[in-house]
Design an enzyme around this catalytic site. Structure first.
Site, PDB file in Angstrom:
ATOM      1  N   ASP A  75     -77.804   0.593  33.366  1.00  0.00           N
ATOM      2  CA  ASP A  75     -77.464   0.495  34.784  1.00  0.00           C
ATOM      3  C   ASP A  75     -78.642   0.790  35.700  1.00  0.00           C
ATOM      4  O   ASP A  75     -79.693   1.251  35.251  1.00  0.00           O
ATOM      5  CB  ASP A  75     -76.271   1.412  35.102  1.00  0.00           C
ATOM      6  CG  ASP A  75     -76.422   2.804  34.524  1.00  0.00           C
ATOM      7  OD1 ASP A  75     -77.535   3.166  34.127  1.00  0.00           O
ATOM      8  OD2 ASP A  75     -75.420   3.534  34.469  1.00  0.00           O
ATOM      9  N   ASN A 144     -65.934  11.917  35.325  1.00  0.00           N
ATOM     10  CA  ASN A 144     -64.696  11.146  35.534  1.00  0.00           C
ATOM     11  C   ASN A 144     -64.454  10.137  34.408  1.00  0.00           C
ATOM     12  O   ASN A 144     -63.622   9.243  34.533  1.00  0.00           O
ATOM     13  CB  ASN A 144     -64.729  10.430  36.891  1.00  0.00           C
ATOM     14  CG  ASN A 144     -65.856   9.399  36.975  1.00  0.00           C
ATOM     15  OD1 ASN A 144     -66.589   9.196  36.015  1.00  0.00           O
ATOM     16  ND2 ASN A 144     -65.981   8.747  38.113  1.00  0.00           N
ATOM     17  N   HIS A 146     -66.684   7.934  33.231  1.00  0.00           N
ATOM     18  CA  HIS A 146     -67.377   6.651  33.302  1.00  0.00           C
ATOM     19  C   HIS A 146     -68.439   6.520  32.212  1.00  0.00           C
ATOM     20  O   HIS A 146     -68.975   7.512  31.726  1.00  0.00           O
ATOM     21  CB  HIS A 146     -67.944   6.357  34.708  1.00  0.00           C
ATOM     22  CG  HIS A 146     -69.169   7.110  35.112  1.00  0.00           C
ATOM     23  ND1 HIS A 146     -69.328   7.621  36.378  1.00  0.00           N
ATOM     24  CD2 HIS A 146     -70.312   7.402  34.461  1.00  0.00           C
ATOM     25  CE1 HIS A 146     -70.513   8.199  36.475  1.00  0.00           C
ATOM     26  NE2 HIS A 146     -71.137   8.070  35.324  1.00  0.00           N
ATOM     27  N   GLU A 151     -66.851   2.640  36.507  1.00  0.00           N
ATOM     28  CA  GLU A 151     -66.031   3.685  37.103  1.00  0.00           C
ATOM     29  C   GLU A 151     -64.556   3.478  36.765  1.00  0.00           C
ATOM     30  O   GLU A 151     -64.145   2.355  36.405  1.00  0.00           O
ATOM     31  CB  GLU A 151     -66.186   3.639  38.634  1.00  0.00           C
ATOM     32  CG  GLU A 151     -67.586   3.955  39.122  1.00  0.00           C
ATOM     33  CD  GLU A 151     -67.896   5.458  39.142  1.00  0.00           C
ATOM     34  OE1 GLU A 151     -67.447   6.183  38.239  1.00  0.00           O
ATOM     35  OE2 GLU A 151     -68.602   5.884  40.066  1.00  0.00           O
TER      36      GLU A 151
HETATM   37  C1  GLP Z   1     -74.793   8.675  35.479  1.00  0.00           C
HETATM   38  C2  GLP Z   1     -75.154   7.415  34.676  1.00  0.00           C
HETATM   39  C3  GLP Z   1     -74.503   7.424  33.325  1.00  0.00           C
HETATM   40  C4  GLP Z   1     -74.580   8.822  32.772  1.00  0.00           C
HETATM   41  C5  GLP Z   1     -73.662   9.712  33.560  1.00  0.00           C
HETATM   42  C6  GLP Z   1     -73.768  11.175  33.232  1.00  0.00           C
HETATM   43  O1  GLP Z   1     -74.358   8.417  36.763  1.00  0.00           O
HETATM   44  N1  GLP Z   1     -74.865   6.174  35.322  1.00  0.00           N
HETATM   45  O2  GLP Z   1     -75.127   6.470  32.486  1.00  0.00           O
HETATM   46  O3  GLP Z   1     -74.168   8.847  31.438  1.00  0.00           O
HETATM   47  O4  GLP Z   1     -73.748   9.451  34.944  1.00  0.00           O
HETATM   48  O5  GLP Z   1     -74.930  11.754  33.761  1.00  0.00           O
HETATM   49  P1  GLP Z   1     -75.525  13.119  33.260  1.00  0.00           P
HETATM   50  O6  GLP Z   1     -76.067  12.879  31.901  1.00  0.00           O
HETATM   51  O7  GLP Z   1     -76.626  13.443  34.240  1.00  0.00           O
HETATM   52  O8  GLP Z   1     -74.432  14.117  33.262  1.00  0.00           O
END
Ligand code: GLP
Length: 249
Positions: A75, A144, A146, A151
């Site tokens: 992403d 959440n 995702h 989402e």
């Molecule tokens: C982000 C990314 C995801 C990631 C998630 C968790 O927004 N788009 O690919 O896995 O949220 O992030 P973190 O590893 O900082 O908790």
């Protein structure tokens, strides 16, 4: 380290973030040893940072060679320039690409600036297909539920698409920005369909704030309201989660 099976998922329970990172790096290393031109699906966020450090160390020690590896990131924010410090393109350079030998034309990240979103999403999907889809997909998980930036929604998205980020995600990601107002409101994300096409998936999670999402993903119903729950249907899914993230299982 303890391995259990739950709802079709192999769960490797590790002590902490360091152990999670080391174990994940070993799986990536093994993948590249078995198939040197592997297609790796890569994630951003704080979760895989330690894994990237471990992989960079392995590369420096000549334990792994990424010369023929192709990388596809999940992403990117939208709109954002690849030069912006908050872009995932920048994150990838800082945390991984500048430390290893993945060739520049083998590094793929959704284009955060292309005004023709439809065309650039289709081009990303075509490139992914032309590469033969992902061999090993690394995932984190949002609080959440995702994955990538898919989402909670009424349906699962198939291919790469533009997403309106939800309030929880914006709040969670505000820690990377000076002010919450600076967090982009939209992002481009590989679809759940593309993620499910990966031959192997490894999802990483660390910390108490992920425990509820992990519980719902493993034990709850398969629903687009919790996008990660679809991973119960994947044939080769491994979770590497630390004690805190596993505490609600
Ligand atoms: C982000 C990314 C995801 C990631 C998630 C968790 O927004 N788009 O690919 O896995 O949220 O992030 P973190 O590893 O900082 O908790």
């Amino acid at each position: 380290m303890k391995t259990i099976d739950m709802n079709n998922m192999k769960i490797i329970k590790v002590k902490n973030y360091e152990e999670m990172s080391q174990k994940a790096a070993k799986l990536v290393e093994a993948q590249v040893l078995v198939k040197r031109n592997s297609v790796l699906g890569l994630a951003t966020g704080s979760t895989p940072e330690g894994m990237y450090q471990e992989l960079a160390k392995k590369y420096r020690n000549d334990e792994v060679d990424f010369k023929d590896v192709v990388a596809f990131n999940l992403d990117e924010y939208y709109p954002i320039s690849a030069d912006n410090d908050q872009s995932y393109a920048h994150y990838m350079r800082e945390h991984f690409f500048q430390h290893v030998n993945i060739q520049e034309n083998n590094r793929n990240i959704p284009d955060g600036l292309n005004k023709d979103v439809q065309a650039s999403c289709r081009a990303y999907d075509r490139a992914l297909e032309a590469a033969g889809n992902v061999d090993l997909q690394i995932l984190g998980i949002g609080t959440n539920g995702h994955i990538g930036f898919n989402e909670p929604d009424e349906h699962f998205a198939v291919g790469t698409h533009l997403v309106d980020l939800n309030e929880k995600t914006i709040q969670d990601n505000a820690r990377f920005f000076e002010h919450i107002d600076e967090v982009p409101k939209q992002a481009l994300s590989m679809g759940v369909g593309s993620i499910m096409h990966a031959k192997k998936i490894v999802l990483l999670a660390s910390g108490k704030n992920k425990a509820e999402a992990i519980r719902a993903m493993v034990k709850g119903p398969v629903t687009p309201e919790l996008p990660a729950s679809i991973l119960q249907m994947h044939q080769d899914i491994t979770l590497i989660i630390d004690e805190e993230a596993a505490s609600e299982l």
